[in-house]
Design an enzyme around this catalytic site. Structure first.
Site, short mmCIF file in Angstrom:
data_model
loop_
_atom_site.label_atom_id
_atom_site.label_comp_id
_atom_site.label_asym_id
_atom_site.label_seq_id
_atom_site.Cartn_x
_atom_site.Cartn_y
_atom_site.Cartn_z
N GLU A 1 42.55 2.92 9.88
CA GLU A 1 41.94 1.65 10.31
C GLU A 1 42.70 1.20 11.56
OE1 GLU A 1 42.31 -1.77 7.70
OE2 GLU A 1 41.06 -3.00 9.02
N ASP B 1 39.67 -6.73 19.58
CA ASP B 1 39.50 -7.66 20.70
C ASP B 1 38.44 -7.06 21.63
OD1 ASP B 1 41.82 -9.16 19.80
OD2 ASP B 1 42.97 -7.43 20.48
N LYS C 1 36.95 -9.20 29.95
CA LYS C 1 37.14 -9.11 31.42
C LYS C 1 37.03 -7.66 31.88
CE LYS C 1 39.71 -13.28 32.21
NZ LYS C 1 40.81 -13.82 31.39
C1 LIG Z 1 41.10 -9.52 16.44
S1 LIG Z 1 42.36 -8.68 15.60
C2 LIG Z 1 41.50 -7.99 14.18
C3 LIG Z 1 42.43 -7.74 13.01
C4 LIG Z 1 41.73 -7.26 11.73
N1 LIG Z 1 41.09 -5.97 11.92
C5 LIG Z 1 40.71 -8.26 11.26
O1 LIG Z 1 39.51 -7.99 11.37
O2 LIG Z 1 41.12 -9.33 10.74
C6 LIG Z 1 42.62 -7.25 16.61
C7 LIG Z 1 43.89 -6.49 16.25
O3 LIG Z 1 43.95 -5.31 17.04
C8 LIG Z 1 45.31 -5.10 17.41
N2 LIG Z 1 45.31 -4.28 18.63
C9 LIG Z 1 44.51 -4.42 19.72
N3 LIG Z 1 44.78 -3.47 20.64
C10 LIG Z 1 45.78 -2.72 20.11
C11 LIG Z 1 46.49 -1.57 20.56
N4 LIG Z 1 46.24 -1.01 21.75
N5 LIG Z 1 47.44 -1.05 19.76
C12 LIG Z 1 47.71 -1.61 18.55
N6 LIG Z 1 47.08 -2.68 18.06
C13 LIG Z 1 46.11 -3.23 18.83
C14 LIG Z 1 45.88 -6.49 17.61
O4 LIG Z 1 47.28 -6.48 17.48
C15 LIG Z 1 45.16 -7.28 16.52
O5 LIG Z 1 45.92 -7.36 15.32
#
Ligand SMILES: C[S@@+](CC[C@H](N)C(=O)[O-])C[C@H]1O[C@@H](n2cnc3c(N)ncnc32)[C@H](O)[C@@H]1O
Length: 210
Positions: free
Chosen positions: A39, A113, A117
């Site tokens: 995941e 995320d 942009k």
């Molecule tokens: C919006 S949160 C969603 C968290 C979870 N999946 C949820 O639905 O509640 C996005 C997560 O992706 C992680 N994330 C984004 N880009 C990442 C990267 N390049 N490497 C590691 N983690 C990343 C962020 O740290 C964050 O915890």
């Protein structure tokens, strides 16, 4: 986090030297030969934990860079007594340093995320830069699931799938408004619940790279 035996936090220096779990997750971390499901951007790892409860014959690994959220998921695994779920705290950009070719059987990307942009485009977890990395660790014909509130990221990913001639297996702009019943959608992540409470539609798609 350091006290949890089911959490790994390798830094880039260690990964560059050669990571001992690369190619050995099933044998040395999970101590079985069951399929390995990742995941990506797991946050608290609701999908990893939810699926692990359903499938004791598969191994689940939540991956994220943020430790505080991961700690909550890792702690819940201890409370539930699950042995088939772990966490890996890394930047997803380093994923090929952590897994060998063909080591991974399935990937879930949950509410990443959207990086709206244009200059952040390459940070999207379904950008070709990331899909190429996934291709290097996934077994042939393995599914990738994307669940997101972002209609933009859903559309962006559909465009990449069509452009790269990947195989789209399922897609909906409104998962819970759709008459099609899909499995495992009852698992709700922290972010999914926030968007549902705001009345937003959730999108879903599943595809294969080959
Ligand atoms: C919006 S949160 C969603 C968290 C979870 N999946 C949820 O639905 O509640 C996005 C997560 O992706 C992680 N994330 C984004 N880009 C990442 C990267 N390049 N490497 C590691 N983690 C990343 C962020 O740290 C964050 O915890």
């Amino acid at each position: 986090m350091e006290t949890f035996s089911h959490v790994e936090q390798p830094d880039l220096e260690l990964l560059e030297k050669g990571y001992s779990l690369k190619g050995n997750w099933k044998k040395h971390f999970f101590k079985n030969q069951n399929p390995l499901v990742l995941e990506l951007g797991c946050g608290m790892g609701e999908y990893s934990v939810g699926l692990a409860e359903k499938f004791s014959n598969k191994n689940f690994l939540g991956i994220d860079i943020k430790g505080a959220r991961m700690w909550q998921g890792a702690n819940s695994v201890l409370e539930k007594g699950l042995k088939n779920v772990g966490f890996l705290r890394i930047r997803i950009d380093w994923i090929e340093k952590c897994f060998a070719k063909n080591e991974v059987d399935e990937i879930w990307i949950t509410f990443p995320d959207p990086q709206l942009k244009k200059r952040r485009e390459t940070k999207r977890l379904t950008h070709p830069n990331f899909l190429t990395r996934y291709a290097n660790i996934l077994k042939k014909s393995s599914p990738i699931h994307l669940k997101t509130d972002s209609q933009f990221l859903h559309g962006f990913t559909l465009g990449i799938i069509a452009g790269e001639k990947y195989i789209l297996e399922d897609s909906t702009h409104d998962l819970y408004g759709s008459p099609v019943v899909r499995e495992h959608m009852e698992i709700k992540t922290h972010y999914e619940q926030i968007y549902l409470d705001k009345g937003m539609s959730i999108t879903y798609l599943r595809f294969r790279l080959q």
